[in-house]
Motif scaffolding. Structure first.
Motif, mmCIF file in Angstrom:
data_model
loop_
_atom_site.group_PDB
_atom_site.id
_atom_site.type_symbol
_atom_site.label_atom_id
_atom_site.label_comp_id
_atom_site.label_asym_id
_atom_site.label_seq_id
_atom_site.Cartn_x
_atom_site.Cartn_y
_atom_site.Cartn_z
ATOM 1 N N UNK A 188 8.278 -3.001 4.215
ATOM 2 C CA UNK A 188 7.809 -4.299 3.730
ATOM 3 C C UNK A 188 8.099 -5.360 4.777
ATOM 4 N N UNK A 189 7.165 -6.280 4.925
ATOM 5 C CA UNK A 189 7.314 -7.430 5.820
ATOM 6 C C UNK A 189 6.875 -8.667 5.044
ATOM 7 N N UNK A 190 7.690 -9.716 5.081
ATOM 8 C CA UNK A 190 7.325 -10.942 4.378
ATOM 9 C C UNK A 190 7.237 -10.776 2.882
ATOM 10 N N UNK A 191 8.011 -9.844 2.313
ATOM 11 C CA UNK A 191 8.053 -9.675 0.873
ATOM 12 C C UNK A 191 6.948 -8.826 0.290
ATOM 13 N N UNK A 192 6.163 -8.135 1.141
ATOM 14 C CA UNK A 192 5.126 -7.254 0.615
ATOM 15 C C UNK A 192 5.094 -5.958 1.415
ATOM 16 N N UNK A 193 4.769 -4.868 0.735
ATOM 17 C CA UNK A 193 4.690 -3.563 1.392
ATOM 18 C C UNK A 193 3.484 -3.530 2.326
ATOM 19 N N UNK A 194 3.697 -3.035 3.536
ATOM 20 C CA UNK A 194 2.609 -2.997 4.521
ATOM 21 C C UNK A 194 2.327 -1.593 5.035
ATOM 22 N N UNK A 195 3.250 -0.637 4.806
ATOM 23 C CA UNK A 195 3.027 0.723 5.300
ATOM 24 C C UNK A 195 3.805 1.709 4.433
ATOM 25 N N UNK A 196 3.159 2.842 4.093
ATOM 26 C CA UNK A 196 3.750 3.866 3.247
ATOM 27 C C UNK A 196 3.860 5.168 4.023
ATOM 28 N N UNK A 197 4.899 5.923 3.727
ATOM 29 C CA UNK A 197 5.089 7.213 4.387
ATOM 30 C C UNK A 197 4.053 8.219 3.907
ATOM 31 N N UNK A 198 3.493 8.951 4.853
ATOM 32 C CA UNK A 198 2.563 10.027 4.531
ATOM 33 C C UNK A 198 3.073 11.341 5.062
ATOM 34 N N UNK A 224 11.210 -7.340 8.781
ATOM 35 C CA UNK A 224 10.740 -6.290 7.888
ATOM 36 C C UNK A 224 11.832 -5.264 7.637
ATOM 37 N N UNK A 225 11.628 -4.465 6.597
ATOM 38 C CA UNK A 225 12.644 -3.500 6.177
ATOM 39 C C UNK A 225 11.995 -2.151 5.890
ATOM 40 N N UNK A 226 12.646 -1.095 6.369
ATOM 41 C CA UNK A 226 12.319 0.273 5.977
ATOM 42 C C UNK A 226 13.213 0.659 4.808
ATOM 43 N N UNK A 227 12.623 1.088 3.697
ATOM 44 C CA UNK A 227 13.403 1.589 2.560
ATOM 45 C C UNK A 227 13.105 3.074 2.374
ATOM 46 N N UNK A 228 14.181 3.871 2.220
ATOM 47 C CA UNK A 228 14.035 5.296 1.909
ATOM 48 C C UNK A 228 14.740 5.549 0.584
ATOM 49 N N UNK A 229 13.991 6.071 -0.382
ATOM 50 C CA UNK A 229 14.514 6.226 -1.742
ATOM 51 C C UNK A 229 14.300 7.658 -2.225
ATOM 52 N N UNK A 230 15.266 8.157 -2.976
ATOM 53 C CA UNK A 230 15.113 9.465 -3.597
ATOM 54 C C UNK A 230 13.982 9.400 -4.618
ATOM 55 N N UNK A 231 13.182 10.465 -4.681
ATOM 56 C CA UNK A 231 12.140 10.527 -5.691
ATOM 57 C C UNK A 231 12.788 10.596 -7.070
ATOM 58 N N UNK A 232 12.224 9.901 -8.055
ATOM 59 C CA UNK A 232 12.842 9.891 -9.389
ATOM 60 C C UNK A 232 13.088 11.279 -9.957
#
Length: 293
Positions: A188-198, A224-232
């Motif tokens: 996310x950059x500027x408070x919105x997601x701009x790229x998703x992992x594929x 901007x921030x990279x977030x990595x999260x465990x799948x639910x």
């Protein structure tokens, strides 16, 4: 008459631990921890992912990905009763190339269904089959608890207000694609997601972010921030979100301000070096608490 001594039932003899080693630093860290614990692990080095020479002097068995299942009867003969899946696997062999022991034929329909799903469904099917052979599957963090990210800032740098907004936006996006079993990361950059992992993974995502810096509304945008999260729905014994020194260097090259991961649900490889590198680049690493997820 000699007094009777109560010895109790004989103690079960503990078996060996096998480490199925893919790419990256994680398998070596797991093996080193087992060695410090006095264990003599069996290393199953996946060809094309792990380098067998990294485990010289140990009990190492290079195996093509398509033949991993046929190793299970051998593990039983080698007195293996615990197994750790550690490291990355970049490619999935075609279903027609897979080889199985005869005992697996009854489970083949289940594997075919799982193979058509995402990685999470396939991993659950693989873990189920391994444990049906009497081998308990452990998470890497159960061998090396210090791998798990703690809550809060990990280094000297802390997220500012904009950083916290980007953490929230990136984490929400990462969890959305996680529920779909697509990936674990988002930027996310500027408070919105701009790229998703594929399918290219986190390394490819960060490379794509570097290229996006010169296009459209992102041209000239900072941070901007990279977030990595465990799948639910994720089984914590395999494929927990992972970052390491390379992730930090790639994030810095992509112009990001920081990285966020789920506290106690993400792995930080070579934590001391990862934090040192983040501090040197002026990046934060932030462990998101459960209340922030």
């Amino acid at each position: 008459m000699q007094p009777r001594t109560e010895t109790g039932p004989p103690q079960a003899q503990e078996g060996r631990v096998a480490v199925v080693a893919g790419s990256g630093l994680l398998p070596r860290q797991v093996v080193d921890a087992l060695l410090r614990q006095g264990q003599a692990p069996v290393v199953i080095a996946i060809e094309g992912e792990a380098n067998p020479t990294d485990y010289d002097g140990l009990d190492v068995h290079p195996v093509p990905p398509a033949r991993l299942a046929v190793m299970l009867p051998k593990l039983n003969r080698w007195n293996v009763d615990r197994l750790v899946l550690a490291g990355g696997v970049a490619t999935r062999p075609p279903l027609r190339d897979l080889r199985f022991p005869p005992s697996f034929l009854l489970q083949l329909p289940r594997l075919i269904r799982a193979y058509a799903q995402g990685d999470d469904g396939l991993l659950r099917a693989v873990i189920g089959f391994i444990e049906s052979r009497g081998i308990k599957v452990l998470g890497a963090h159960e061998i090396v608890p210090d791998l798990l990210a703690p809550a809060g800032p990990l280094g000297r740098v802390k997220p500012d207000r904009q950083g916290l907004q980007d953490i929230e936006a990136a984490a929400e996006a990462a969890r959305t694609i996680g529920r779909l079993d697509v990936g674990q990361a988002a930027i996310a950059v500027g408070g919105r997601a701009v790229a998703l992992e594929g399918i290219e993974g986190t390394d490819g995502l960060l490379q794509r972010m570097k290229e996006l810096r010169n296009h459209g509304r992102l041209a000239g945008a900072k941070g901007g921030v990279l977030a990595k999260c465990a799948k639910p729905q994720q089984d914590a014994r395999a494929d927990l979100p992972t970052i390491g020194p390379r992730t930090v260097s790639d994030a810095a090259e992509a112009g990001l301000s920081g990285i966020a991961v789920d506290a106690e649900r993400a792995i930080v490889l070579d934590m001391a070096e990862t934090i040192r590198r983040a501090d040197s680049h002026g990046l934060f690493i932030f462990g998101m608490r459960e209340t922030e997820r």
